[in-house]
Design a protein around this motif. Structure first.
Motif, mmCIF file in Angstrom:
data_model
loop_
_atom_site.group_PDB
_atom_site.id
_atom_site.type_symbol
_atom_site.label_atom_id
_atom_site.label_comp_id
_atom_site.label_asym_id
_atom_site.label_seq_id
_atom_site.Cartn_x
_atom_site.Cartn_y
_atom_site.Cartn_z
ATOM 1 N N CYS A 60 0.834 -1.253 0.132
ATOM 2 C CA CYS A 60 -0.065 0.079 0.135
ATOM 3 C C CYS A 60 0.598 1.375 -0.080
ATOM 4 N N ASN A 61 2.288 1.089 0.510
ATOM 5 C CA ASN A 61 2.858 2.272 0.606
ATOM 6 C C ASN A 61 4.293 2.310 0.062
ATOM 7 N N ALA A 186 -2.723 -2.135 6.233
ATOM 8 C CA ALA A 186 -3.235 -0.860 5.557
ATOM 9 C C ALA A 186 -3.414 0.171 6.326
ATOM 10 N N ALA A 191 -3.569 4.244 4.764
ATOM 11 C CA ALA A 191 -4.323 3.935 3.676
ATOM 12 C C ALA A 191 -5.710 4.518 3.663
ATOM 13 N N GLU A 195 -9.556 1.798 0.990
ATOM 14 C CA GLU A 195 -8.602 0.594 0.523
ATOM 15 C C GLU A 195 -8.457 -0.283 2.033
ATOM 16 N N ASN A 198 -11.327 -2.719 1.525
ATOM 17 C CA ASN A 198 -11.078 -3.714 0.308
ATOM 18 C C ASN A 198 -10.141 -4.665 1.015
ATOM 19 N N LEU A 199 -9.024 -4.478 1.527
ATOM 20 C CA LEU A 199 -8.027 -5.205 1.870
ATOM 21 C C LEU A 199 -8.466 -6.315 3.233
ATOM 22 N N THR A 303 -5.885 -4.570 -8.741
ATOM 23 C CA THR A 303 -5.658 -2.763 -8.823
ATOM 24 C C THR A 303 -4.214 -2.337 -8.506
ATOM 25 N N TYR A 304 -3.760 -3.203 -7.911
ATOM 26 C CA TYR A 304 -2.336 -2.808 -7.373
ATOM 27 C C TYR A 304 -1.172 -2.952 -8.373
ATOM 28 N N LYS A 310 3.050 -7.596 -3.485
ATOM 29 C CA LYS A 310 2.025 -7.993 -4.260
ATOM 30 C C LYS A 310 2.300 -9.563 -4.720
#
Length: 325
Positions: A60-61, A186, A191, A195, A198-199, A303-304, A310
């Motif tokens: 995420c970061n 997240a 985040a 998001e 979503n996670l 989407t990432y 990932k």
């Protein structure tokens, strides 16, 4: 390279650093407590929960994480360890991951108090650092895990678990903690709320797939090999059995329920139940559900942008349903 080592590779440094922070988080002025927590720390499992937190935070970061991420991982591990210690007391279990459980070595009273100590340590770590957003995530998870356990106990007495209730039980008992890890990762790097949600959902889907995989082990390794039937002996209603019951004739249903209720110690009868579930599509149905959850989880990562974090999360999703134990 072993799959778990491969998953861990992008966060090797963080995991090593975390070990020291976690040991420190468990420390106390009471010598007996330190002796017990040292025993606990040295018998850790694969540490999937901190792995989820670190991988999610870094995905995420842009590969960065912070002290809040470490605290989030410590809090989750403290509270998860507390629930395991309490579970062993509730189940009167003498072993945990092949070692003696705390209640086997130090008796129930001490085990319960150690569980309480770990729980309070986790909560205070959040409060002392004003991490109230992280505290909320873990508090919701603890409430849901307790409700899931009690719902299972309530339903197990009558063996009247529908598929809907089964999914609610495993969502609360198993999936909610993995969901909390992903939300925590997240949230720790600030985040956006959408998001984080979503996670959280991503973690929940993995948790559901993980539990169905555990259910399948009861029917023998990957539909072959020697069946174990432990869940049937313990009168646990799992997905393959629930599906088979729902699709059996009235006569077959009566025989199945009678077998689980009154003949669950009869090895021959348990074997017959396992064979019946296999022959009537119970395993295929559970496998298809598990694969569906895996697909949904992987879609949430689409989407990432591509990154080692990932990649590791995708490996983790596949590992959950391909693992052999």
């Amino acid at each position: 390279m072993k799959i778990v080592a491969q998953i861990k590779q992008p966060i090797d440094y963080e995991m090593e650093h975390f070990e020291k922070k976690f040991s420190k988080a468990m420390s106390s002025k009471v010598a007996l407590l330190n002796r017990i927590t040292h025993y606990v720390v040295n018998r850790k499992g694969k540490q999937m929960r901190p792995m989820f937190i670190f991988l999610i935070a870094k995905m995420c970061n842009k590969g960065e994480m912070n002290e809040r991420t470490y605290r989030g991982a410590s809090v989750i591990e403290l509270i998860h360890t507390a629930t395991l210690v309490h579970d062993d007391v509730v189940d009167d279990s003498n072993r945990r991951r092949g070692f003696f459980s705390l209640n086997a070595l130090w008796k129930n009273k001490i085990a319960v108090l150690v569980g309480d100590f770990l729980l309070s340590k986790g909560l205070l770590m959040c409060i002392d650092n004003d991490d109230f957003d992280l505290l909320k995530i873990i508090s919701v998870a603890v409430r849901e895990m307790s409700e899931g356990e009690l719902l299972q106990i309530e339903k197990a007495r009558k063996l009247d678990i529908t598929e809907e209730i089964y999914f609610e039980i495993i969502r609360q008992k198993t999936a909610t903690l993995i969901a909390a890890c992903c939300a925590m990762g997240a949230k720790s790097v600030h985040a956006p709320a959408a998001e984080v949600e979503n996670l959280r959902k991503f973690g929940e889907l993995i948790g559901l797939a993980f539990q169905i995989k555990d259910d399948l082990f009861d029917y023998g390794e990957e539909q072959i090999g020697k069946p174990t039937g432990i869940d049937i002996k313990e009168q646990k209603m799992t997905l393959p059995l629930i599906y088979t019951l729902n699709n059996a004739s009235a006569k077959e249903k009566k025989w199945l329920i009678n077998s689980v209720k009154n003949h669950n110690r009869d090895k021959k009868r348990v074997k017959e139940v396992i064979t019946f579930v296999k022959d009537n599509g119970g395993l295929e149905y559970a496998i298809s559900k598990m694969k569906d959850y895996r697909l949904q989880a992987l879609q949430l990562l689409e989407t990432y942008p591509k990154s080692p974090y990932k990649d590791s999360l995708e490996l983790m999703v596949n590992y959950v349903i391909d693992r052999k134990k």
